[in-house]
Write an enzyme that holds these catalytic residues in place. Sequence first.
Site, PDB file in Angstrom:
ATOM      1  N   ASP A 252      52.384  97.587  41.256  1.00  0.00           N
ATOM      2  CA  ASP A 252      53.514  98.141  40.514  1.00  0.00           C
ATOM      3  C   ASP A 252      54.194  96.991  39.769  1.00  0.00           C
ATOM      4  OD1 ASP A 252      55.760  99.361  39.539  1.00  0.00           O
ATOM      5  OD2 ASP A 252      56.399 100.241  41.438  1.00  0.00           O
TER       6      ASP A 252
ATOM      7  N   ASP B   2      52.202 101.141  34.135  1.00  0.00           N
ATOM      8  CA  ASP B   2      52.593  99.974  34.933  1.00  0.00           C
ATOM      9  C   ASP B   2      52.242 100.100  36.413  1.00  0.00           C
ATOM     10  OD1 ASP B   2      54.417 101.943  35.535  1.00  0.00           O
ATOM     11  OD2 ASP B   2      56.180 100.668  35.379  1.00  0.00           O
ATOM     12  N   GLU B   3      51.312 100.998  36.744  1.00  0.00           N
ATOM     13  CA  GLU B   3      50.912 101.176  38.144  1.00  0.00           C
ATOM     14  C   GLU B   3      49.410 101.423  38.245  1.00  0.00           C
ATOM     15  OE1 GLU B   3      54.414 103.459  40.465  1.00  0.00           O
ATOM     16  OE2 GLU B   3      53.621 104.542  38.735  1.00  0.00           O
TER      17      GLU B   3
END
Length: 412
Positions: A16, A110-111
């Site tokens: 993350d 973003d993960e």
Amino acid sequence: MGESFTHWPWAIIMVDMNAFFASVEQRDCPEWRGRPVAITNGLQGSRIITCSYEARAYGVHTGMRLKEARRLCPDLIQSPARPERYAETSAAIMVSLEDITPDIEVFSVDEAFLDVTRCQRLLGHPEQIAKRVKQRVFEVSKVLCSVGVSGDKTTAKYAAKLNKPDGLTVIPPWEAKARLHDVPVTELCGIARGIGDFLAQHGVHNCGDMEQLPISVLARRFGNLGRRIWYMAQGADPDPLQMTVAAPKSVGHGKVVPPNTRERTVLETYLLHMSEKVAARLRRHEMEAMKFFIGLRGAEGWIGGKLKLELPCSDGGAIMALCRRVLNEQWLGEGIHQVQVTALDPKPLASQGDLFAAAVPVMQRENTNEVMDAVNDRYGEFNLAPARLLQRSSMPNVIAPAWKPFGHRKTV
């Protein structure tokens, strides 16, 4: 390498990126490092998309109005979003993680989930692999990330958010149930307010309460999702990594218009903008559609609905004709806040035999679109476009929540 640790039966790492958009801006603008930064949708944007941890320390948060944020933090730096830059950075990170394992699910821009179960003999304990992941992300992007490690996706994602920013949290699979016992069920990914209210009505507030609820209750109400939720709360999420992008069920784009817009020319410009974006995206992936949702959102909800073309196509002009039908037949001049154009049945291009059924003007439009796409692929989106789009919104594109670095999801 000899095994000097307990081999995990399953090992999942959740990566993350920390305040990703703001971190990219601070990376690219070194003078902003250590300072409060807020990302907005262009300089006109009045609501915060995300912000740096320095801004969060003042109480600034995602979704807050910029005016309110400046009251809390007078030195707040407003940074217009650069979605193409974020997508570029994310794609580089995701590709680099394939050096550690090919088993990757890109969960969002973003993960990402990494299944490192099969890497343990080569790379060591899952915690050591997680440290390698953090190092790899920083080497490639110069942004920090937080990492969670466990035996299933849900617990790994929960672990990743426990020690932000730049954290690394390990919850061994055999400890997951106990670690989640007192955690509110709504803190788990996928359990939003609706499901949370249903669980509360059945006495399930914390994950530990789930064991007292028969799985059949959830299965009857939510089907397979309900069964998964029952296991998720007990640290045993059965969901495997989703490593392929399913064929699209729809392809759409929408945009917020100036509040309470009543000028038809403005609405036509926004609708044409969205029609051309949808059409270009269909063509990029060699698809076409016949059914579309055309929507205008006012104070009382959506105006418009599902409309159908005579033949499948990927032409912005044909889609815009449907938009004009909505304006002519359903819009009564009320204030509009948002427009949406969505292809509802995208399918691969028709066979050659079907093409001969198309009228000559359709073939001519296809040739024009081919030239336009070639120019825009080389020089940038809408460098060549209908003249009306010179008046399009200056607000930049945004990254869809379902963004992926490959396939039809690779779009902003």
